[in-house]
Write a protein that holds these residues in place. Structure first.
Motif, mmCIF file in Angstrom:
data_model
loop_
_atom_site.group_PDB
_atom_site.id
_atom_site.type_symbol
_atom_site.label_atom_id
_atom_site.label_comp_id
_atom_site.label_asym_id
_atom_site.label_seq_id
_atom_site.Cartn_x
_atom_site.Cartn_y
_atom_site.Cartn_z
ATOM 1 N N VAL A 105 3.103 13.529 3.592
ATOM 2 C CA VAL A 105 3.666 13.253 2.269
ATOM 3 C C VAL A 105 4.588 14.395 1.853
ATOM 4 O O VAL A 105 5.701 14.177 1.355
ATOM 5 N N ALA A 111 12.547 8.821 8.768
ATOM 6 C CA ALA A 111 11.226 8.728 8.135
ATOM 7 C C ALA A 111 10.653 7.341 8.415
ATOM 8 O O ALA A 111 11.348 6.328 8.299
ATOM 9 N N SER A 143 6.167 16.521 3.776
ATOM 10 C CA SER A 143 7.370 16.622 4.619
ATOM 11 C C SER A 143 8.181 15.339 4.646
ATOM 12 O O SER A 143 9.235 15.280 5.271
ATOM 13 N N ARG A 144 7.664 14.283 3.985
ATOM 14 C CA ARG A 144 8.334 12.977 3.940
ATOM 15 C C ARG A 144 8.580 12.428 5.334
ATOM 16 O O ARG A 144 9.623 11.843 5.621
ATOM 17 N N SER A 145 7.629 12.634 6.207
ATOM 18 C CA SER A 145 7.719 12.098 7.569
ATOM 19 C C SER A 145 6.375 11.464 7.893
ATOM 20 O O SER A 145 5.409 12.163 8.207
ATOM 21 N N TRP A 146 6.303 10.144 7.782
ATOM 22 C CA TRP A 146 5.012 9.469 7.908
ATOM 23 C C TRP A 146 4.488 9.458 9.342
ATOM 24 O O TRP A 146 5.251 9.371 10.295
#
Length: 314
Positions: A115, A309, A117-120
């Motif tokens: 969340v 992302a 790093s906005r990289s799921w």
């Protein structure tokens, strides 16, 4: 030239850290039964802060200042919340349950990291997370499905706050040059001050009625589970890979289970054993998936390939 210690020495010390952390749940349960939750937490932190303060004085560690001091103090508040919830929870549930449930932090932390790093994470990670939740249901079932007890819920809350604490620690201290020992010392001082304030007048009364075994629990929690574990962890991770260190220290719930059953005499039925095994397996699987995902992103960034992302699963 400083001689590098053999890898087996580093591994043994990291396993020792996991072992004392696993044993801490039984010691905390015994201590809270003797003096109460708030005095038990305060005594643990007072001993730990005093001991690490002496170490920092001997090493002449430079204490953080300005923003670094504020960050260390904030992390001290979150660390106090983790141990407070954890100790309160283990007081109301079994040491075995607490030791297994706290390992859910291994599942929660990568989610919070993704969340931030906005990289799921990949979908397979969330499959492991669901498996861990099923393991919790089996663990707390007690032979028949039921909701978690208040103690179980508090330990799960502690696992969530621990995940927040670990994530915040990584992001807030990244790139800073403050001494790790000094930062931890500030955290422990904050923990000692806040927990002492919460304990209030109960603290001197608790000290007065502590038995010899109670003092042993205080010293074990303060010196071994806090100072020894933090210092050895710092020393060891500088001499091995972070992945290897996390795997070895991730054996904490295994030790908690062994200590709770063998030494504490706590019973765990077949559903509980299956749930504990599922929690541990799912936590390790989740860590492995997260680690591969992070390496893949790093490889793409190095090659110049755009990193997209991935939307979270519905």
């Amino acid at each position: 030239m400083t001689r590098r210690p053999p890898e087996i020495v580093v591994d043994v010390l990291l396993i020792a850290v996991a072992a004392v952390w696993g044993a801490s749940f039984l010691s905390a349960k015994e201590l809270t039964g003797e003096v109460g939750v708030a005095p038990a937490v305060a005594l643990r932190f007072l001993v730990a802060a005093s001991a690490l303060g002496v170490i920092c004085l001997i090493r002449r560690e430079r204490m953080p200042r300005g923003r670094g001091l504020a960050i260390a103090a904030l992390l001290g508040c979150s660390q106090a919340a983790v141990i407070g919830l954890e100790t309160w929870g283990v007081h109301l549930t079994s040491a075995t349950n607490a030791g297994l449930l706290i390992s859910l932090a291994l599942v929660f932390t990568p989610v919070l990291e993704s969340v931030a790093s906005r990289s799921w994470l990949p979908r397979s990670y969330f499959v492991a997370a669901v498996a861990a939740v099923v393991g919790v249901a089996l663990l707390v079932s007690g032979g028949g499905f039921r909701l978690p007890t208040a103690g179980d819920a508090l330990v799960i809350a502690a696992a969530v706050v621990r995940a927040v604490h670990v994530t915040a620690s990584g992001h807030l201290t990244r790139g800073r040059r403050d001494s790790t020992l000094a930062v931890v010392c500030v955290q422990l001082v904050v923990c000692a001050l806040t927990s002492t304030a919460v304990a209030g007048a109960d603290l001197p009364l608790a000290v007065g009625r502590l038995t010899a075994s109670g003092w042993l629990d205080v010293l074990f929690l303060g010196l071994m589970c806090s100072v020894f574990a933090f210092v050895v962890q710092l020393w060891a991770v500088r001499r091995t890979s972070a992945t290897r260190a996390s795997i070895l220290m991730g054996t904490e719930p295994v030790w908690a289970l062994a200590v709770g059953v063998v030494i504490g005499g706590e019973a765990l039925g077949l559903p509980g054993l299956a749930g504990g095994a599922l929690i541990i397996a799912a936590s390790y699987a989740g860590q492995a998936i997260e680690r591969r995902h992070r390496r893949a992103l790093a490889a793409r960034a190095t090659s110049g390939e755009p990193v997209l992302a991935v939307a979270p699963p519905p």
